[in-house]
Design a protein around this motif. Sequence first.
Motif, PDB file in Angstrom:
ATOM      1  N   ILE A  16       0.828  -1.202   0.000  1.00  0.00           N
ATOM      2  CA  ILE A  16       0.000   0.000   0.000  1.00  0.00           C
ATOM      3  C   ILE A  16       0.865   1.256   0.000  1.00  0.00           C
ATOM      4  O   ILE A  16       0.616   2.196  -0.766  1.00  0.00           O
ATOM      5  CB  ILE A  16      -0.959  -0.005   1.212  1.00  0.00           C
ATOM      6  CG1 ILE A  16      -1.969  -1.144   1.082  1.00  0.00           C
ATOM      7  CG2 ILE A  16      -1.691   1.332   1.324  1.00  0.00           C
ATOM      8  CD1 ILE A  16      -2.832  -1.344   2.316  1.00  0.00           C
ATOM      9  N   HIS A 304      -7.356  -1.558  -1.537  1.00  0.00           N
ATOM     10  CA  HIS A 304      -6.498  -0.376  -1.398  1.00  0.00           C
ATOM     11  C   HIS A 304      -6.354   0.389  -2.707  1.00  0.00           C
ATOM     12  O   HIS A 304      -6.335   1.621  -2.709  1.00  0.00           O
ATOM     13  CB  HIS A 304      -5.109  -0.773  -0.863  1.00  0.00           C
ATOM     14  CG  HIS A 304      -4.164  -1.286  -1.891  1.00  0.00           C
ATOM     15  ND1 HIS A 304      -4.151  -2.605  -2.326  1.00  0.00           N
ATOM     16  CD2 HIS A 304      -3.173  -0.662  -2.596  1.00  0.00           C
ATOM     17  CE1 HIS A 304      -3.207  -2.766  -3.217  1.00  0.00           C
ATOM     18  NE2 HIS A 304      -2.598  -1.612  -3.417  1.00  0.00           N
ATOM     19  N   THR A 329      -8.810   2.168   3.506  1.00  0.00           N
ATOM     20  CA  THR A 329      -8.608   0.776   3.119  1.00  0.00           C
ATOM     21  C   THR A 329      -8.962  -0.165   4.256  1.00  0.00           C
ATOM     22  O   THR A 329      -9.612  -1.200   4.045  1.00  0.00           O
ATOM     23  CB  THR A 329      -7.142   0.559   2.695  1.00  0.00           C
ATOM     24  OG1 THR A 329      -6.869   1.337   1.521  1.00  0.00           O
ATOM     25  CG2 THR A 329      -6.875  -0.899   2.395  1.00  0.00           C
TER      26      THR A 329
END
Length: 366
Positions: A16, A304, A329
Amino acid sequence: MAGLDGLRTVAVVLVIVYHVQPDLVPGGSVGVDVFFTISGFVITRLLVTEYARTGRIGLWSFYRRRWLRLMPALLLMCAVTAVLSVTFALPLFQGAWVAAVLAAGSVVNLVRAGNAGTYSDLTAPLSHTWSLGVEEQFYLAWPLLLLVLLRHARARAVLGWVAVLCVLPVLWRTVLWDPSAAHRIYNGPDTRADQLLVGALLALVLARLRADDPRLALLRRWAGRLCRPALVLLGLIAWQIPITEVSGWNPVWYTVGFLAAAVLTACVVAALDLCPESWPTRLLSLSVPVWIGRNLSYGMYLWHYPVIRLLHDLGVRGDPLLPAGLAATLAAALASYVLVERPLLRRDRFRVRRLEPVVSGRSPAL
């Protein structure tokens, strides 16, 4: 293995951060490599344990469980993305319904592998699902091959054949390597198979060694010694090696680098299994990262990318995007877990007869 769930959390957070601020971790995509090896290990351990207890592998049951675990949450994410693309004028979601269809069919990696130049805009809104395609294609083929090996080969031969299979993708990548073939190598299920197979090989080795086998003590000692250097090297890769960018690292990484990352991950996984008192195991076994890794890591990976793109289209950019993206997320992953994943897993658990544990603590399949 609580530490394995903690490792999942580290890997997904790394991915991420890489997708939001790649300058912080240019090699953060190594988190996907870690996921591949974990997946190969976990799936093979489950299959070998079933074979040891029953003398068979229930393929239909395996495929059904995999479908229930992965596909409903994926289809929900694809549906939401498709609705956003046709309902709102969001620049980063234009034509996203096509990407949603490709992602739902688990073929994004195959489409990306066919791009010689820049990646096609068809897959851009959900390009992160390429790795899910690689895993799901592995899940289709590996149980069948493993069943054949277990039925028709001796224990050492099984290990030997899987070790050979781990090497073949390296040779194939070396043959294919050319800067114009980078997408083919990065996304191909055949060119990434060694990372899943290294995890599978580790699971087979551990199943082969009984608790009183002196070779297990040797493996435990070396796993403990190599775990910390392996974690450091994986961290350096994430920090310093721009895996998906054009650089001098490309010829090395796109040939032997994938296998190296898998071996490093396997060292960590072996230590998590064999050295429960080591500090890496204790650190990765803390309750919060374990719970996130066990229950939310898949949803976090699923959501995400569209969440970050949505926030960007809504004007959240620059430094605030990373904390906002992580928070959103987590919220999306929690909703997916509570509303979709957990209900299906609970329903499936009642349908599957629970097997008695192996007394020795290890599968005697091999």
